[in-house]
Design an enzyme around this catalytic site. Structure first.
Site, PDB file in Angstrom:
ATOM      1  N   GLY A 445       0.758  -1.242   0.000  1.00 30.34           N
ATOM      2  CA  GLY A 445       0.000   0.000   0.000  1.00 30.34           C
ATOM      3  C   GLY A 445       0.788   1.291   0.000  1.00 30.34           C
ATOM      4  N   ARG A 606      15.860  11.919   3.046  1.00 30.03           N
ATOM      5  CA  ARG A 606      15.364  12.399   1.755  1.00 30.03           C
ATOM      6  C   ARG A 606      13.971  11.828   1.486  1.00 30.03           C
ATOM      7  NH1 ARG A 606      18.218  10.734  -3.943  1.00 30.03           N
ATOM      8  NH2 ARG A 606      17.505  12.484  -5.245  1.00 30.03           N
ATOM      9  N   PRO A 610       6.867  12.861  -2.234  1.00 28.86           N
ATOM     10  CA  PRO A 610       6.150  13.616  -1.193  1.00 28.86           C
ATOM     11  C   PRO A 610       4.680  13.242  -1.053  1.00 28.86           C
ATOM     12  CG  PRO A 610       7.526  15.076  -2.503  1.00 28.86           C
ATOM     13  CD  PRO A 610       7.553  13.742  -3.179  1.00 28.86           C
ATOM     14  N   LYS A 611       4.005  12.998  -2.156  1.00 29.19           N
ATOM     15  CA  LYS A 611       2.580  12.660  -2.089  1.00 29.19           C
ATOM     16  C   LYS A 611       2.378  11.335  -1.363  1.00 29.19           C
ATOM     17  CE  LYS A 611      -1.461  12.783  -5.152  1.00 29.19           C
ATOM     18  NZ  LYS A 611      -1.891  12.954  -6.573  1.00 29.19           N
ATOM     19  N   GLN A 616       1.419   8.047   3.702  1.00 27.95           N
ATOM     20  CA  GLN A 616       1.901   7.142   4.740  1.00 27.95           C
ATOM     21  C   GLN A 616       1.690   7.737   6.130  1.00 27.95           C
ATOM     22  OE1 GLN A 616       2.273   3.957   4.129  1.00 27.95           O
ATOM     23  NE2 GLN A 616       4.434   3.735   4.565  1.00 27.95           N
ATOM     24  N   LYS A 679      15.527   7.448   5.125  1.00 27.62           N
ATOM     25  CA  LYS A 679      15.310   6.684   6.349  1.00 27.62           C
ATOM     26  C   LYS A 679      13.862   6.193   6.330  1.00 27.62           C
ATOM     27  CE  LYS A 679      16.906   9.976   9.208  1.00 27.62           C
ATOM     28  NZ  LYS A 679      17.456  10.619  10.430  1.00 27.62           N
ATOM     29  N   GLY A 682       7.527   4.034   6.980  1.00 25.53           N
ATOM     30  CA  GLY A 682       6.280   3.314   7.167  1.00 25.53           C
ATOM     31  C   GLY A 682       5.889   3.064   8.610  1.00 25.53           C
ATOM     32  N   GLU A 683       6.861   2.839   9.494  1.00 30.41           N
ATOM     33  CA  GLU A 683       6.557   2.496  10.881  1.00 30.41           C
ATOM     34  C   GLU A 683       6.469   3.721  11.790  1.00 30.41           C
ATOM     35  OE1 GLU A 683       5.844  -0.540  11.338  1.00 30.41           O
ATOM     36  OE2 GLU A 683       7.027  -1.777   9.989  1.00 30.41           O
TER      37      GLU A 683
END
Length: 716
Positions: A445, A606, A610-611, A616, A679, A682-683
């Site tokens: 996703g 970095r 961006p979208k 996320q 870096k 997602g978490e």
């Protein structure tokens, strides 16, 4: 030359496929002669099956086979005894789903039941030190805490949480001779191939797993659970393709979950707000057949510069299926304890919560003694506070009202380790000048097919529309699980490496080709952009990928490369950081908490896309709202049955629960972390959200709540 593709706010390349229904998910593939499999689950959590009557099921119209003997399989748990409620005891195969479902309801089993223990808070529960998390101590934390003039000592409980993505666990298995293909909902296709091959006792090279599209995961599809192996086993037994899709209720028994936890976090500080001691103790549930543990102690011993620190982590085995990773595993749980305790300390000291954190900023990683690669947490605090309007917060609880509602603001720090693993990547440019890059990762996703494409496009000097990223095939170059905020840093870096290698191959061909405008040029001076190789910025001296291949009479050229973090983590400490701000309203008569807005500022290196990064962040915040206010899995401890195993009874955030959410990024490359300077994202976006909400509730009501989810009765 065109602008870089990295950094552009592109829409997902597969968006149209998904919104039009053209994307084919695991359960949607069609095959002639396909059989439908429905699992029969045990209603005993411990013991054995003494008898199983399948005659009625076999006699039902449409039913082809009823399988009950799984003794030839090697599963994660025993197949001869029951070790959790809902364990598969039979698989009904039929020509239609309806026939298989009704046939499964006709299977009757009797059990030799043993005494069951499913409550990890029971006095009969036995706890052991988590094997991978030994007790840790620096300084003399107990003595420092005893002598501290200001103390906070809090206990926390967090309920078990279950994953609830929209796509259910789904597998189609088809054999061709001794070779097996699985169309599976998977966050790790190569891990699934190994699991199934091991369970069936066949070479892993004989198993191919395909998972091009995944309808959400949150960690529920990292492992290949029983239903995957049973589908493969049944297809071999029946000689036909077999589809197995778990029901929503079976989802709660058939996959893992975020384990319930109990935590104690104590802080000792001086009058100036310098935290001198930190004591952290945590216990989580696991199962009897596996020792599952999480990164519970990472944040408490790392995030702040506390000279006297100790952490202890124990796990308690119960009669249940194994827990598994769920977004922000371990870290979001411990962050709730740490950031709640810090908020309480700030209140006791009458210090602004941000100021308290700044006073305890470390100058290095106190665990590894390594310097930080980047740590822009101060910038996150400053940017987040300004954008959120933190200066308008009144530190006195219950001081702000709107009509009958109490209004509060809270904040918390977020952090997550920058995970990177070894990844292989294959890049190819075809005669028409288009490129394809492939690796065996997944995309549940976040938009991996888009963001990795952006990295590849820039490395090759091609427009975005000329590059395709392929994934979800276990025969592709090696990739780790699509989990742990690992993918962009790892897969992106491997893609960058393979595309650089491919570009350099083309440059070498061009400068060696007497027919090329670049013949004899210094390869180091050749650049790539808009599908051309140029001598520096000279647009008059250029050659295209298409022309280079045409002159060489080649249909394509490819390069394969592997990237891994190597020894980077022995030289620098590389984490992502964030500051999360929340505003809530609380109805004191009803005990009802409503989120009014959440804003966060992140330092994640970095930002490639961006979208997608913003998407996320919003998704992580929604998950944090669920953890803070709604989500909890409840067990009937008499037999191990989950009593709210449905979306009617297990509460997740819906539109009415989700207000204005926004995030910004401190866009600073981290060149020491990996070649593309990123870096993991997602978490970290769920970390700190429950704590910020809880701290806002305290600011609104004056009640310090330490149990999640926050229930109405706790505020009445």
């Amino acid at each position: 030359m065109a602008d870089t593709v990295v950094g552009q706010a592109l829409s997902r390349v597969d968006a149209r496929l998904k919104v039009t229904g053209a994307a084919t998910y695991a359960a949607e593939h069609r095959f002639e002669g396909l059989l439908y499999g429905v699992i029969v689950n045990s209603t005993a959590a411990r013991g054995t099956v003494s008898a199983i009557d399948v005659d009625a099921a076999r006699a039902h119209p449409g039913v082809v086979r009823v399988l009950t003997d799984f003794s030839s399989l090697t599963l994660a748990h025993s197949v001869s005894e029951l070790v959790f409620y809902g364990q598969p005891i039979a698989l009904v195969l039929a020509s239609t789903l309806e026939a298989a479902t009704h046939g499964a309801s006709l299977v009757e089993a009797t059990y030799n039941r043993q005494e069951v223990m499913t409550d990890f808070n029971s006095s009969s529960a036995t706890s052991v030190t988590a094997p991978s998390n030994p007790d840790y101590s620096r300084g003399d934390p107990e003595a420092a805490f005893r002598s501290a003039p200001h103390k906070v000592d809090l206990d926390f409980t967090i309920s078990r949480e279950n994953h609830n993505p929209i796509e259910l666990p789904s597998t189609i298995a088809r054999w061709e001779g001794d070779r097996l293909t699985l169309w599976d909902k998977s966050q790790w296709v190569q891990g699934a191939a190994r699991t199934v091959a091991g369970a069936l006792g066949i070479p892993v090279g004989n198993v191919r797993v395909l998972s091009e599209f995944v309808g959400g995961g949150f960690g529920s599809a990292i492992r290949a659970y029983d239903h995957v192996t049973l589908a493969a086993f049944a297809a071999r037994e029946a000689g036909k393709p077999v589809k197995v899709v778990l029901t929503r209720r079976q989802f709660y028994y058939g996959t893992g979950y975020r384990p319930a936890s109990r935590q104690r976090l104590a802080l000792g500080a001086n009058a100036a707000g310098r935290v001198d001691s930190l004591l952290y103790e945590v216990r989580t549930e696991t199962c009897r057949y596996d020792e599952y543990e999480e990164g519970m102690t990472d944040l408490p011993k790392f995030l702040y510069g506390v000279p006297n620190t100790s952490t202890k982590y124990q796990i308690t085995a119960i009669d249940a299926q194994s827990p598994s990773s769920m977004r922000g595993p371990g870290v979001v749980t411990s962050a709730f304890a740490l950031e709640t305790a810090m908020d309480q300390l700030a209140h006791d000291l009458r210090v602004d919560p941000i100021e308290l954190r700044l006073r305890n900023e470390p100058t290095r990683d106190e665990v590894t003694k390594l310097p930080f690669s980047t740590r822009k947490l101060r910038e996150c605090f400053e940017t987040g506070a300004r954008r959120f309007g933190w200066s308008r917060r009144d530190a006195t609880p219950r001081s702000r009202t709107e009509g009958d509602l109490l209004i509060g603001m809270g904040m918390a720090t977020a952090s997550y380790h920058n995970n990177r693993r070894d990844v292989g990547s294959r890049a190819r440019i075809d005669a028409d000048g288009t490129a394809t890059v492939a690796t065996a990762t997944s995309d549940m996703g976040p938009g991996t097919t888009t963001s990795v494409m952006q990295v590849a496009a820039d490395a090759l000097g091609l427009p975005a529309g000329k590059v395709t990223f392929r994934l979800g095939d276990s025969t592709y170059p090696t990739a780790p699980p699509h989990a742990g905020a690992t993918t962009m840093a790892s897969v992106g870096s491997a893609t960058f490496t393979s595309c650089n290698a491919l570009r350099n191959k083309f440059i070498a061909m061009a400068v060696a080709d007497t027919a090329s405008p670049l013949h004899g040029a210094d390869p180091a001076q050749v650049t790539a952009g808009d599908g051309y190789l140029r001598l520096g910025d000279d647009d008059s001296t250029k050659d295209s990928y298409r022309e280079i291949l045409s002159r060489a009479d080649l249909p394509s050229l490819e390069a394969t490369a592997t990237w891994g973090p190597g020894t980077i983590d022995t030289r620098v400490s590389t984490y992502g950081y964030g500051a999360v701000f929340a505003e809530v309203s609380v109805d004191p008569l009803l005990g009802l908490v409503r989120i009014r807005r959440i804003f966060a500022a992140y330092d994640v290196g970095r930002v490639i896309s961006p979208k997608l990064a913003h998407s996320q962040a919003i998704g992580g915040m929604v998950g944090g709202i669920g953890m803070a206010l709604l989500e909890g899995t409840y067990t009937d401890h008499r037999d191990g049955r989950i009593v709210n195993a449905s979306l009617a009874d297990y509460l997740v955030p819906v539109n009415a629960d989700v207000p204005e959410l926004d995030a910004t990024f401190i866009n600073t490359e981290d060149p020491q972390a990996d070649p593309i300077g990123v870096k993991g994202l997602g978490e970290i976006t769920i970390v700190g959200v429950p704590a910020a909400i809880g701290n806002a509730v305290f600011n609104a009501t004056g009640k310090r709540l330490t149990d999640l989810p926050i229930l109405l009765e706790a505020l009445l």
